[in-house]
Design an enzyme around this catalytic site. Structure first.
Site, PDB file in Angstrom:
ATOM      1  N   LYS A 187      68.464  52.073  54.536  1.00  0.00           N
ATOM      2  CA  LYS A 187      67.174  52.207  53.984  1.00  0.00           C
ATOM      3  C   LYS A 187      66.222  51.104  54.573  1.00  0.00           C
ATOM      4  O   LYS A 187      66.460  50.146  54.076  1.00  0.00           O
ATOM      5  CB  LYS A 187      67.378  52.234  52.265  1.00  0.00           C
ATOM      6  CG  LYS A 187      66.192  52.393  51.646  1.00  0.00           C
ATOM      7  CD  LYS A 187      66.083  53.855  50.940  1.00  0.00           C
ATOM      8  CE  LYS A 187      64.629  53.666  50.236  1.00  0.00           C
ATOM      9  NZ  LYS A 187      64.705  55.260  49.562  1.00  0.00           N
TER      10      LYS A 187
ATOM     11  N   GLY B 276      66.171  64.115  46.055  1.00  0.00           N
ATOM     12  CA  GLY B 276      67.847  64.363  46.173  1.00  0.00           C
ATOM     13  C   GLY B 276      68.194  63.710  47.778  1.00  0.00           C
ATOM     14  O   GLY B 276      69.246  63.834  48.204  1.00  0.00           O
ATOM     15  N   LYS B 277      67.327  62.788  48.184  1.00  0.00           N
ATOM     16  CA  LYS B 277      67.588  62.147  49.790  1.00  0.00           C
ATOM     17  C   LYS B 277      68.957  61.331  49.535  1.00  0.00           C
ATOM     18  O   LYS B 277      69.602  61.248  50.348  1.00  0.00           O
ATOM     19  CB  LYS B 277      66.432  61.589  50.052  1.00  0.00           C
ATOM     20  CG  LYS B 277      65.079  62.180  50.341  1.00  0.00           C
ATOM     21  CD  LYS B 277      64.164  61.490  50.834  1.00  0.00           C
ATOM     22  CE  LYS B 277      63.665  60.250  49.847  1.00  0.00           C
ATOM     23  NZ  LYS B 277      62.817  60.847  48.736  1.00  0.00           N
ATOM     24  N   THR B 278      68.762  60.458  48.583  1.00  0.00           N
ATOM     25  CA  THR B 278      70.017  59.517  48.498  1.00  0.00           C
ATOM     26  C   THR B 278      71.157  60.118  48.098  1.00  0.00           C
ATOM     27  O   THR B 278      72.234  59.902  48.898  1.00  0.00           O
ATOM     28  CB  THR B 278      69.529  58.473  47.444  1.00  0.00           C
ATOM     29  OG1 THR B 278      68.409  57.771  47.680  1.00  0.00           O
ATOM     30  CG2 THR B 278      70.514  57.454  47.092  1.00  0.00           C
TER      31      THR B 278
ATOM     32  N   GLU C 227      67.664  56.596  55.298  1.00  0.00           N
ATOM     33  CA  GLU C 227      67.001  57.275  54.460  1.00  0.00           C
ATOM     34  C   GLU C 227      65.287  56.637  54.312  1.00  0.00           C
ATOM     35  O   GLU C 227      65.225  55.547  54.171  1.00  0.00           O
ATOM     36  CB  GLU C 227      67.630  57.171  52.980  1.00  0.00           C
ATOM     37  CG  GLU C 227      66.838  57.930  51.896  1.00  0.00           C
ATOM     38  CD  GLU C 227      67.175  57.601  50.422  1.00  0.00           C
ATOM     39  OE1 GLU C 227      68.222  57.285  50.544  1.00  0.00           O
ATOM     40  OE2 GLU C 227      66.371  58.156  49.392  1.00  0.00           O
ATOM     41  N   GLY C 228      64.423  57.735  54.416  1.00  0.00           N
ATOM     42  CA  GLY C 228      63.082  57.105  54.265  1.00  0.00           C
ATOM     43  C   GLY C 228      62.647  56.928  52.705  1.00  0.00           C
ATOM     44  O   GLY C 228      63.688  56.875  51.888  1.00  0.00           O
ATOM     45  N   ALA C 229      61.345  56.871  52.269  1.00  0.00           N
ATOM     46  CA  ALA C 229      61.189  56.686  50.965  1.00  0.00           C
ATOM     47  C   ALA C 229      60.143  58.044  50.577  1.00  0.00           C
ATOM     48  O   ALA C 229      59.099  58.151  51.237  1.00  0.00           O
ATOM     49  CB  ALA C 229      60.451  55.277  50.818  1.00  0.00           C
ATOM     50  N   GLY C 230      60.504  58.401  49.223  1.00  0.00           N
ATOM     51  CA  GLY C 230      59.191  59.494  49.064  1.00  0.00           C
ATOM     52  C   GLY C 230      59.406  60.617  49.801  1.00  0.00           C
ATOM     53  O   GLY C 230      60.538  61.183  50.400  1.00  0.00           O
TER      54      GLY C 230
END
Ligand SMILES: Nc1ncnc2c1ncn2[C@@H]1O[C@H](COP(=O)(O)OP(=O)(O)OP(=O)(O)O)[C@@H](O)[C@H]1O
Ligand SMILES: [Mg+2]
Length: 208
Positions: free
Chosen positions: A33, A15-17, A99-102
């Site tokens: 990002k 749910g980061k995005t 925002e990072g990834a994963g």
């Protein structure tokens, strides 16, 4: 608020995005990002633009846009691109949500994990976690990885149905501030997200 905040998570699809969109909207921040892996079905930046109603100039271009929806280190190899960590330093726009990834130990390259990047940036970092079964383990493991690298963790933001004991247990054992919880929204749109963020989070926690 004159800083940049990093949004990471316990896992992909945590749910980061959605959280980053809510935060950027509430702060009037720009969004970045650094590496987008997977372009079919739209990028996270496009989703944030729609969910937060950000004007185009507040959506900063990704340093890398990779075709394959997998870990950035592998997506770059498949595209024949070498990720240069020097290009991953945050842009100067403030306020900024990154925002990072994963999850936190996802490799950016074969020699660099996201958590290493966060440590280098030394920016306040929010861990986004589910409330569903399994979250205590995932959250505490993620916190250990961040704390071991001395990443300044601002707190934890939950996404999902309320799970009071799990949320409190993570906060207590992980010695971390619970910032709030975004419920599952239906519909999920700009208006529902802005009002859920306002009702469940204190903006002052992100601006101090
Ligand atoms: N509060 C919410 N209410 C309803 N749906 C949500 C909510 N939060 C997340 N979702 C949905 O869950 C899915 C995953 O969320 P999101 O894209 O924010 O995850 P992510 O952690 O950014 O994933 P990735 O690692 O791919 O960047 C999306 O389809 C999103 O719309
Ligand atoms: Mg995302």
């Amino acid at each position: 608020m004159n800083s940049a905040i990093v949004v990471t998570g316990t896992d992909t699809d945590a749910g980061k995005t959605v959280f980053a969109a809510a935060l950027a909207g509430a702060l009037g921040a720009a969004y970045w990002k650094p590496v987008q892996a997977g372009l079919d079905g739209g990028s996270d930046a496009e989703r944030v633009a729609a969910l937060a109603g950000l004007p185009p100039e507040r959506i900063l271009p990704e340093a890398y846009r990779l075709a394959t929806p997998c870990s950035p280190h592998r997506a770059a190899e498949i595209d024949g691109i070498e990720i240069d960590p020097a290009r991953l330093d945050p842009p100067g726009d403030r306020p900024l949500v990154i925002e990072g990834a994963g999850g936190v130990l996802v490799p950016v390259t074969r020699n660099l994990l996201y958590a290493d990047l966060f440590a280098r940036w030394a920016l306040p970092t929010v861990l986004v976690a589910r409330t569903a079964l399994g979250t205590i383990n995932h959250s505490l493991l993620s916190l250990e990885a961040l704390q071991a690298r001395r990443v300044p963790v601002l707190g934890i933001a939950f996404v999902g149905e309320a799970n009071e004991d799990s949320e409190a247990t993570i906060a207590a054992i992980g010695k971390i501030r619970r910032l709030g919880r975004l419920p599952i929204l239906d519909p999920l749109d700009r208006a529902s997200l802005a009002s859920a963020f306002a009702a469940n989070f204190d903006l002052a926690d992100f601006t101090a």
